[in-house]
Scaffold this active site. Structure first.
Site, PDB file in Angstrom:
ATOM      1  N   VAL A  58     -23.204 -52.855 -17.983  1.00 35.54           N
ATOM      2  CA  VAL A  58     -21.939 -52.717 -17.259  1.00 35.54           C
ATOM      3  C   VAL A  58     -21.435 -54.095 -16.824  1.00 35.54           C
ATOM      4  CG1 VAL A  58     -20.790 -51.697 -15.247  1.00 35.54           C
ATOM      5  CG2 VAL A  58     -22.448 -50.357 -16.536  1.00 35.54           C
ATOM      6  N   CYS A  59     -22.329 -54.963 -16.399  1.00 32.33           N
ATOM      7  CA  CYS A  59     -21.925 -56.311 -15.964  1.00 32.33           C
ATOM      8  C   CYS A  59     -21.358 -57.108 -17.132  1.00 32.33           C
ATOM      9  CB  CYS A  59     -23.107 -57.046 -15.345  1.00 32.33           C
ATOM     10  SG  CYS A  59     -23.786 -56.225 -13.881  1.00 32.33           S
TER      11      CYS A  59
END
Length: 165
Positions: A58-59
């Site tokens: 996600v990052c």
């Protein structure tokens, strides 16, 4: 504000920042180990993307998305802050072709994390959040993502950055 990491409650250190607040200063490290503070981007609109670790799915997606959007945000400085070491951030950005934003490391002091209320006490990571700060250092947009492993609202953050006077 209640924040969870993989469904488990976590403790955020520092005070929550709100729209209308004066943006707190911070001391983080650039990829060349030079210190960066809020003053280094004075007079500019800033979109600050906060991620736990640039090496997670996600990052990575969040950083790529804001890197793509940065070229359309005239006059907006896009910063991504995590506790990853500056060397890891530099290597990741080079491998991924990230050139339109600046990655900054809060590993040394957790200065940003504590001043913006995103330092996760139990994990020594930063909670996922987005801040938009105007050219006079006033916070104009805030999103603390309630579940750290979820995505932020990209559209709202980008719109907020575009609409800052």
């Amino acid at each position: 504000m209640a924040v969870t990491f993989k469904g488990n409650p976590v403790t955020l250190l520092g005070n929550q920042v709100k729209v209308g607040d004066k943006a707190p200063d911070f001391h983080v490290l650039a990829n060349d180990l030079s210190e960066v503070t809020l003053k280094d981007t004075a007079g500019k609109v800033r979109l600050i993307s906060v991620v736990p670790s640039i090496d997670t799915g996600v990052c990575e997606q969040q950083t790529r998305r804001f890197n793509e959007e940065a070229s359309t945000l005239a006059g907006v400085e896009v910063l991504t802050i995590s506790v990853d070491l500056p060397f890891a951030q530099k290597r990741w950005c080079a491998a991924e072709g990230i050139e339109n934003l600046q990655t900054l490391s809060d590993h040394r002091e957790l200065s940003f994390g504590k001043n913006y209320g995103v330092a996760i006490e139990e994990l020594r990571l930063l909670a996922r959040a987005i801040f938009v700060v105007d050219s006079s250092d006033t916070v104009t947009y805030v999103e603390y993502v309630p579940e750290v492993t979820n995505h932020p609202d990209y559209e709202k953050a980008i719109e907020a950055a575009k609409n800052v006077n």
